[in-house]
Write a protein that holds these residues in place. Structure first.
Motif, short mmCIF file in Angstrom:
data_model
loop_
_atom_site.label_atom_id
_atom_site.label_comp_id
_atom_site.label_asym_id
_atom_site.label_seq_id
_atom_site.Cartn_x
_atom_site.Cartn_y
_atom_site.Cartn_z
N TRP A 36 -5.95 11.38 -2.27
CA TRP A 36 -4.54 11.30 -2.62
C TRP A 36 -4.05 9.88 -2.40
N TYR A 37 -2.87 9.61 -2.89
CA TYR A 37 -2.29 8.30 -2.64
C TYR A 37 -0.79 8.39 -2.60
N GLN A 38 -0.24 7.46 -1.86
CA GLN A 38 1.20 7.36 -1.71
C GLN A 38 1.71 6.34 -2.71
N SER A 39 2.86 6.62 -3.31
CA SER A 39 3.38 5.75 -4.36
C SER A 39 4.90 5.71 -4.27
N CYS A 40 5.51 5.10 -5.28
CA CYS A 40 6.98 5.09 -5.30
C CYS A 40 7.55 6.49 -5.51
N MET A 41 6.70 7.48 -5.81
CA MET A 41 7.18 8.85 -5.88
C MET A 41 7.61 9.36 -4.50
N TYR B 140 -4.88 3.54 -1.77
CA TYR B 140 -3.59 2.84 -1.85
C TYR B 140 -3.79 1.62 -2.71
N PHE B 141 -2.83 1.35 -3.61
CA PHE B 141 -3.10 0.41 -4.70
C PHE B 141 -3.21 -1.04 -4.27
N ALA B 142 -2.53 -1.46 -3.21
CA ALA B 142 -2.54 -2.88 -2.86
C ALA B 142 -2.11 -3.08 -1.42
#
Length: 535
Positions: A367-372, A421-423
């Protein structure tokens, strides 16, 4: 004299300890404790916060060395600097100054707020370790604060058991530091960032980015791994840090310039190279990020090329979609897709991790955390939309520290196989992170470091400046590691009961620093009770 000082401290303290999960903003009321006790497992790092009255700073801080049954342990002190949030990430955040960059003490006079880090070696004898934190304040006054460290018997593994992969780019960090990306200094700096990430149990993808040199000889692709091995070898074979920690994952370094048959050979060569070097990492191919339905044929083509001559799993960042079946060996939806929530939908098809594996056919679920988690636009959130985008675990600067820490315990609760995580240095490309970390509707999205340039550090060499959020993220990963270990020792039900004291879903996270401290101590004591006979 000690009794007299205790009276003075209780009446009008000039310095003291603050709970580690309290983000102390400049105007926060001055509430401190005159002593601190830290509980840590072997192989674990723990933090503490020291606050001075504004009028008592700048001050000087003596070395803090904990003495006990084994080798002494020194506290690494860092000055907490502030960054400004010019707009809130969402209703969980707020404008104004927030503590985040951590600069080692010695680069500047001791400011009113410090973060102390205690890292316990894996072979440290268990027991009690004591020290006095000694601070010389403005005007010549001296403060001595007792510090106690309880080292418990269980030992955490140096390498994360649950894989993770966070993005970084040589070109981004070179830009942030004002260096030429091809310079040897930039390459050394990339290695320093990777060592810092690994010390926080974070594995990185991207890194040097450039494709591996290759050539076709008699129809066969020959790949030159020498530069790749110099860059990544220490992080894959466990020699980058004294602990022996390794990256838990490794991304395939693709070369889009190659035609499909040769790209298939490239993937096979990379897989064979990892096998020959004995690298145990989860090697994966990162397909097109967040593909739309129009991108699905391309994702399937990528997967066919990878699967043609290798067993490398393909990672796809997407909610469940039956049209991706067969392409996604590792399916990675956003955090929101695991926890259904009343109100406006922030994920079209939420599933639990076990159900998602079954319906998608994926072998693993990340999973990943985002601006959502906080809202992706720049406009303020209002009404039902605001409630849908609040409360989620988050890496934002202006969010409570408990939200920064929650992903690790949530991973145990949800049973996911890993985190993406993207960056970690995204704001290096968009401006000066010391002045503004805003991206994708949040303060700090994609940025967990600050560029430690000579101009910022008073002439010190270039180096990564870690964030307070990175410390909280690491503490959450250590929580997850301890929970997994407790479950493996027969305490599965106990571990689940403990974790539910602080996280009940991705958007139901306990924010009380005291509640998290109770959870922290109870978890480690429960693990210690089951450790008997393992030495």
């Amino acid at each position: 004299m000690g009794v007299l000082w205790a009276v003075v401290l209780s009446a009008a303290p000039l310095a003291g300890f603050v709970p580690v999960l309290e983000k102390v903003r400049p105007a926060a009321p001055f509430h401190v404790e005159g002593e601190a006790t830290v509980h840590a497992l072997r192989g674990e790092c723990e933090g503490l916060q020291l606050r001075l009255r504004q009028e008592a700073a700048p001050a000087s801080l003596s070395r803090t060395v904990l003495e006990g049954a084994g080798t002494s342990i020194e506290v690494r002190w860092m000055a907490q600097r502030f960054v400004r949030a010019r707009r809130p990430s969402n209703p969980d955040g707020a404008v104004g100054e927030w503590p985040d960059p951590l600069v080692p003490v010695g680069d500047a006079p001791v400011p009113p707020l410090l973060y102390g880090e205690i890292c316990v070696p894996a072979d440290q004898p268990p027991g009690t370790y004591l020290a006095d934190v000694e601070v010389a304040l403005r005007g010549g006054q001296q403060v001595r604060l007792p510090l106690r460290l309880e080292v418990l018997r269980p030992r955490l593994p140096a390498t994360s058991t649950r894989p993770n992969t966070f993005g970084i780019s040589l070109y981004s960090l070179a830009r942030g530091h004002g260096l030429a990306p091809e310079s040897e200094e930039a390459r050394r700096l990339l290695s320093a960032y990777a060592r810092s990430a690994l010390a926080h149990r974070v594995s990185l993808h991207g890194m040097g980015i450039d494709p591996l040199p290759s050539r076709v000889v008699r129809g066969r692709l020959e790949v030159d791994f020498r530069a790749y091995d110099r860059e990544l070898g220490p992080f894959l074979d466990g020699t980058a840090l004294p602990s022996g920690a390794r990256f838990s994952t490794a991304e395939v370094r693709d070369d889009p310039r190659l035609p499909p048959p040769e790209r298939a050979q490239l993937y096979a060569a990379i897989e064979a190279h990892f096998r020959a070097r004995g690298w145990p990492q989860l090697l994966f191919f990162y397909a097109k990020d967040e593909p739309t339905p129009g991108d699905f044929p391309h994702v399937h083509a990528q997967a066919r090329a990878v699967h043609a001559r290798s067993r490398i799993p393909v990672l796809v960042t997407s909610p469940h979609d039956a049209r991706l079946r067969g392409a996604a060996d590792i399916l990675a939806p956003v955090l929101n897709c695991f926890f259904p929530r009343p109100g406006p939908a922030t994920c079209p098809r939420p599933f639990s991790a076990p159900v998602l594996r079954q319906v998608s056919g994926a072998k693993r679920v990340f999973w990943y955390q985002s601006c959502m988690s906080h809202g992706c636009g720049d406009a303020p959130l209002e009404g039902p939309t605001a409630s849908a985008f609040t409360g989620w675990a988050s890496y934002m600067v202006d969010h409570p520290a408990a939200l920064n820490r929650a992903m690790g315990p949530l991973a145990f609760l949800a049973g996911v196989d890993g985190e993406l995580y993207f960056a970690t240095v995204y704001a290096y490309d968009t401006g000066d992170p010391w002045e503004d970390t805003w991206a994708f509707g949040g303060n700090g999205d994609g940025t967990l470091f600050y560029p430690g340039t000579p101009a910022r550090l008073g002439g010190a060499p270039h180096r990564p400046v870690e964030s307070l959020r990175l410390k909280h993220l690491r503490d959450g990963l250590e929580d997850d590691e301890a929970l997994q270990l407790l479950a493996r020792l027969g305490g599965q039900a106990e571990a689940r009961a403990l974790v539910r004291q602080v996280v009940r879903s991705g958007f139901e996270v306990e924010r009380s620093a005291e509640a998290w401290e109770r959870f922290h101590v109870a978890l480690r004591r429960a693990l210690d009770a089951r450790w008997k006979g393992r030495e």
